[in-house]
Design a protein around this motif. Structure first.
Motif, PDB file in Angstrom:
ATOM      1  N   ARG A 167       0.828  -1.193   0.000  1.00 44.51           N
ATOM      2  CA  ARG A 167       0.000   0.000   0.000  1.00 44.51           C
ATOM      3  C   ARG A 167       0.869   1.253   0.000  1.00 44.51           C
ATOM      4  O   ARG A 167       2.064   1.188   0.270  1.00 44.51           O
ATOM      5  CB  ARG A 167      -0.924   0.012   1.222  1.00 44.51           C
ATOM      6  CG  ARG A 167      -1.994  -1.060   1.187  1.00 44.51           C
ATOM      7  CD  ARG A 167      -2.852  -1.019   2.435  1.00 44.51           C
ATOM      8  NE  ARG A 167      -4.035  -1.839   2.273  1.00 44.51           N
ATOM      9  CZ  ARG A 167      -4.075  -3.146   2.434  1.00 44.51           C
ATOM     10  NH1 ARG A 167      -2.976  -3.796   2.770  1.00 44.51           N
ATOM     11  NH2 ARG A 167      -5.200  -3.818   2.259  1.00 44.51           N
ATOM     12  N   LYS A 168       0.245   2.387  -0.318  1.00 45.67           N
ATOM     13  CA  LYS A 168       0.957   3.655  -0.219  1.00 45.67           C
ATOM     14  C   LYS A 168       1.359   3.874   1.244  1.00 45.67           C
ATOM     15  O   LYS A 168       0.575   3.672   2.161  1.00 45.67           O
ATOM     16  CB  LYS A 168       0.054   4.811  -0.683  1.00 45.67           C
ATOM     17  CG  LYS A 168      -0.307   4.747  -2.169  1.00 45.67           C
ATOM     18  CD  LYS A 168      -1.223   5.898  -2.547  1.00 45.67           C
ATOM     19  CE  LYS A 168      -1.604   5.834  -4.020  1.00 45.67           C
ATOM     20  NZ  LYS A 168      -2.543   6.913  -4.423  1.00 45.67           N
ATOM     21  N   TYR A 215       2.393   0.041 -10.647  1.00 46.50           N
ATOM     22  CA  TYR A 215       2.207  -1.102  -9.741  1.00 46.50           C
ATOM     23  C   TYR A 215       0.727  -1.299  -9.427  1.00 46.50           C
ATOM     24  O   TYR A 215       0.238  -2.426  -9.320  1.00 46.50           O
ATOM     25  CB  TYR A 215       3.006  -0.853  -8.450  1.00 46.50           C
ATOM     26  CG  TYR A 215       2.818  -1.911  -7.384  1.00 46.50           C
ATOM     27  CD1 TYR A 215       3.495  -3.126  -7.464  1.00 46.50           C
ATOM     28  CD2 TYR A 215       1.969  -1.699  -6.300  1.00 46.50           C
ATOM     29  CE1 TYR A 215       3.325  -4.098  -6.492  1.00 46.50           C
ATOM     30  CE2 TYR A 215       1.797  -2.660  -5.323  1.00 46.50           C
ATOM     31  CZ  TYR A 215       2.482  -3.859  -5.424  1.00 46.50           C
ATOM     32  OH  TYR A 215       2.306  -4.814  -4.455  1.00 46.50           O
ATOM     33  N   ASN A 216       0.002  -0.173  -9.285  1.00 47.94           N
ATOM     34  CA  ASN A 216      -1.410  -0.262  -8.908  1.00 47.94           C
ATOM     35  C   ASN A 216      -2.350  -0.112 -10.102  1.00 47.94           C
ATOM     36  O   ASN A 216      -3.530   0.205  -9.920  1.00 47.94           O
ATOM     37  CB  ASN A 216      -1.743   0.786  -7.843  1.00 47.94           C
ATOM     38  CG  ASN A 216      -1.432   2.206  -8.305  1.00 47.94           C
ATOM     39  OD1 ASN A 216      -1.024   2.431  -9.442  1.00 47.94           O
ATOM     40  ND2 ASN A 216      -1.615   3.166  -7.423  1.00 47.94           N
ATOM     41  N   THR A 257      -5.016  -1.097 -12.718  1.00 47.75           N
ATOM     42  CA  THR A 257      -6.098  -2.065 -12.560  1.00 47.75           C
ATOM     43  C   THR A 257      -5.803  -3.323 -13.375  1.00 47.75           C
ATOM     44  O   THR A 257      -5.165  -3.241 -14.432  1.00 47.75           O
ATOM     45  CB  THR A 257      -7.439  -1.481 -13.019  1.00 47.75           C
ATOM     46  OG1 THR A 257      -7.380  -1.188 -14.423  1.00 47.75           O
ATOM     47  CG2 THR A 257      -7.762  -0.207 -12.259  1.00 47.75           C
ATOM     48  N   GLY A 299       1.961   2.207  -4.413  1.00 46.79           N
ATOM     49  CA  GLY A 299       1.140   1.119  -3.908  1.00 46.79           C
ATOM     50  C   GLY A 299      -0.341   1.393  -4.061  1.00 46.79           C
ATOM     51  O   GLY A 299      -0.778   2.453  -4.517  1.00 46.79           O
ATOM     52  N   ILE A 300      -1.152   0.397  -3.642  1.00 43.44           N
ATOM     53  CA  ILE A 300      -2.602   0.547  -3.709  1.00 43.44           C
ATOM     54  C   ILE A 300      -3.077   1.407  -2.536  1.00 43.44           C
ATOM     55  O   ILE A 300      -2.332   1.685  -1.599  1.00 43.44           O
ATOM     56  CB  ILE A 300      -3.296  -0.826  -3.681  1.00 43.44           C
ATOM     57  CG1 ILE A 300      -2.947  -1.581  -2.387  1.00 43.44           C
ATOM     58  CG2 ILE A 300      -2.914  -1.646  -4.896  1.00 43.44           C
ATOM     59  CD1 ILE A 300      -3.678  -2.892  -2.227  1.00 43.44           C
ATOM     60  N   GLU A 301      -4.344   1.838  -2.590  1.00 44.59           N
ATOM     61  CA  GLU A 301      -4.913   2.639  -1.515  1.00 44.59           C
ATOM     62  C   GLU A 301      -5.167   1.765  -0.289  1.00 44.59           C
ATOM     63  O   GLU A 301      -5.253   0.544  -0.378  1.00 44.59           O
ATOM     64  CB  GLU A 301      -6.220   3.279  -1.978  1.00 44.59           C
ATOM     65  CG  GLU A 301      -6.076   4.204  -3.183  1.00 44.59           C
ATOM     66  CD  GLU A 301      -5.349   5.495  -2.858  1.00 44.59           C
ATOM     67  OE1 GLU A 301      -5.146   5.773  -1.652  1.00 44.59           O
ATOM     68  OE2 GLU A 301      -4.978   6.215  -3.796  1.00 44.59           O
ATOM     69  N   GLN A 338      -8.066  -0.705  -0.411  1.00 44.54           N
ATOM     70  CA  GLN A 338      -8.041  -1.773  -1.405  1.00 44.54           C
ATOM     71  C   GLN A 338      -7.356  -3.020  -0.863  1.00 44.54           C
ATOM     72  O   GLN A 338      -6.391  -2.935  -0.092  1.00 44.54           O
ATOM     73  CB  GLN A 338      -7.301  -1.312  -2.666  1.00 44.54           C
ATOM     74  CG  GLN A 338      -8.024  -0.244  -3.478  1.00 44.54           C
ATOM     75  CD  GLN A 338      -7.211   0.161  -4.691  1.00 44.54           C
ATOM     76  OE1 GLN A 338      -6.147   0.754  -4.580  1.00 44.54           O
ATOM     77  NE2 GLN A 338      -7.718  -0.183  -5.871  1.00 44.54           N
ATOM     78  N   ASN A 369      -6.630  -5.338  -3.394  1.00 47.80           N
ATOM     79  CA  ASN A 369      -5.854  -5.618  -4.600  1.00 47.80           C
ATOM     80  C   ASN A 369      -5.980  -4.415  -5.519  1.00 47.80           C
ATOM     81  O   ASN A 369      -6.542  -3.390  -5.130  1.00 47.80           O
ATOM     82  CB  ASN A 369      -6.330  -6.911  -5.280  1.00 47.80           C
ATOM     83  CG  ASN A 369      -7.826  -6.894  -5.586  1.00 47.80           C
ATOM     84  OD1 ASN A 369      -8.333  -5.947  -6.178  1.00 47.80           O
ATOM     85  ND2 ASN A 369      -8.523  -7.943  -5.169  1.00 47.80           N
ATOM     86  N   ALA A 370      -5.448  -4.537  -6.745  1.00 49.54           N
ATOM     87  CA  ALA A 370      -5.416  -3.387  -7.651  1.00 49.54           C
ATOM     88  C   ALA A 370      -6.717  -3.171  -8.402  1.00 49.54           C
ATOM     89  O   ALA A 370      -6.824  -2.255  -9.210  1.00 49.54           O
ATOM     90  CB  ALA A 370      -4.275  -3.559  -8.656  1.00 49.54           C
TER      91      ALA A 370
END
Length: 461
Positions: free
Chosen positions: A324-325, A399-400, A402, A441-443, A446, A448-449
């Motif tokens: 993640r971020k 990376y993130n 969709t 990274g993802i939020e 989330q 996954n992406a």
């Protein structure tokens, strides 16, 4: 503005010519004054060849990294592309001069350093001026977005990042009726068609063609396949051929030979960096140097992927979770390794073993791949070729990104594969290494992406 559109290419061509001429002129001055030496006037043609070769290298590097794409890329990206290009060209030129003159210039690096600094200064001024002129002549284009069952929110947010180029003024759903959609298209003059039903999209494309309306279109998976089809003319009806077999035997042989040679070379060249990284990881918390995990490669085969460990050691086993971020699991050393993508270096050994290739779709975790495939089975199309250290989705995505967009990027690579495309993607990888967003990274919300609303579940607005 419509009348000025015809001069956009001319503006780019003139601006591109100016920057190439300026940089070539600076090299010509440095060459004649510092490197040609006495007797240079006796070999005028040779001097011209050296200078022309430098100009050609600048043009090729700028075209590869996007240094000419003023108005298409953001100003910072154009500047970054030009600086990277000139650093590569000047380094190669200096090494070439040393070889030609039997390394007598090895200690005479100062003129080349000053020239490089002057190149960067000229590029900065060029980017600022050309961007200002372009923005005055071509303000952000106002667009109408046409969408169907899927929510347009994610794509609108992406367009918001390029507010200097596009402005989504209105979004209209095809459920409002074809007449209503056509009326709004005529009001704007520029339209972007999302993933709407094929029959409706075809009618709208024809309408835009007749009315000379600029049309952007988000491709479907089948569109990417169609774009790569081989045209066959056996009679008076054109056929498109899709072999759907992945790489041919000769392409696989050439690709594997390339992987073996350059993975061995990379092991030697990168060994000092890998030793330093390994020591830094070990000294940080005393944990293991390497991180291994099951990933998928060609035909769904599972293999153990190697990476330098960038996160703290988990005391309890837990399900795979994407980074993640601002992920608090990342160690200080790991953050630097991830920022420079050095944590990926051990995958050279995966390449040498034949589990991966230098270029290909990013190897996905089996659990995530199964989760994505449940939403859209086409995600498995990425397994037509070996997984790669770099690739189309790694260069043009993040990376993130969709999973659906990642699939379309990877499918573009698979359907348009060539050895030259591999070389291009490897060279472009050097451009994205230092871009922070590629490793974003993802939020926090989330797992996954995948977007907040899964494919097919969007409501629109």
């Amino acid at each position: 503005m419509k009348n000025r559109e015809q001069y956009k290419r001319l503006l780019r061509m003139v601006a591109s010519t100016v920057i190439v001429v300026l940089q070539t002129a600076m090299f010509a001055y440095v060459w004649h004054s510092c490197y040609a030496g006495p007797g240079a006037n006796q070999f005028v043609r040779g001097n011209y060849v050296i200078i022309a070769q430098y100009a050609l290298m600048v043009v090729c590097a700028f075209k590869l990294y996007g240094g000419f794409k003023i108005g298409q890329l953001r100003a910072f990206e154009v500047l970054y592309s030009q600086i990277l290009s000139v650093l590569c060209v000047n380094l190669l030129t200096y090494l070439q001069l040393c070889l030609i003159c039997r390394w007598k210039f090895l200690t005479n690096l100062e003129p080349m350093l000053w020239m490089t600094a002057a190149d960067v200064a000229v590029e900065l001024v060029w980017v600022v001026l050309t961007r200002w002129v372009y923005a005055k002549l071509y303000p952000p284009r106002k667009l109408l977005m046409v969408y169907g069952d899927y929510s347009p929110d994610l794509l609108i947010r992406k367009f918001d990042f390029r507010a200097d180029k596009y402005s989504i003024e209105e979004a209209v759903c095809v459920s409002e009726g074809e007449e209503r959609v056509r009326e709004r298209i005529l009001a704007y003059g520029s339209v972007i068609l999302m993933d709407i039903p094929a029959q409706i999209r075809n009618e709208l494309l024809k309408f835009c063609y007749v009315e000379n309306i600029r049309c952007y279109c988000v491709p479907k998976i089948s569109d990417i396949m169609l774009m790569s089809g081989e045209k066959i003319h056996l009679f008076d009806t054109t056929l498109l051929l899709f072999r759907n077999m992945g790489l041919t035997a000769e392409q696989r042989f050439l690709k594997r030979a390339f992987d073996i040679f350059f993975s061995l070379l990379a092991c030697v060249v990168a060994s000092p960096i890998m030793l330093i990284a390994a020591a830094a990881i070990k000294l940080t918390d005393g944990g293991p140097v390497f991180f291994t995990q099951d990933r998928l490669t060609k035909d769904g085969k599972v293999f153990r992927l190697y990476k330098f460990r960038s996160m703290r050691v988990e005391r309890e086993e837990r399900a795979y979770c994407m980074t993640r971020k601002n992920d608090d699991r990342i160690t200080p050393v790991g953050r630097l390794l991830r920022r420079l993508h050095l944590d990926e270096l051990p995958q050279i050994f995966n390449i040498l073993k034949g589990e991966m290739s230098f270029v290909g779709p990013r190897p996905e975790c089996p659990a995530l791949a199964e989760e994505y495939s449940a939403n859209f089975p086409e995600f498995r199309y990425r397994l037509k070729v070996k997984a790669g250290l770099t690739g189309y989705a790694q260069v043009y995505g993040k990376y993130n990104t969709t999973p659906y967009d990642k699939l379309k990027l990877d499918l573009t690579y698979i359907e348009n594969y060539s050895f030259l495309l591999d070389i291009k993607l490897i060279l472009l990888t050097f451009k994205v290494v230092f871009r922070r967003e590629t490793s974003e990274g993802i939020e926090d919300w989330q797992s996954n992406a995948a977007p907040e609303e899964p494919v097919g579940a969007g409501r629109g607005k």
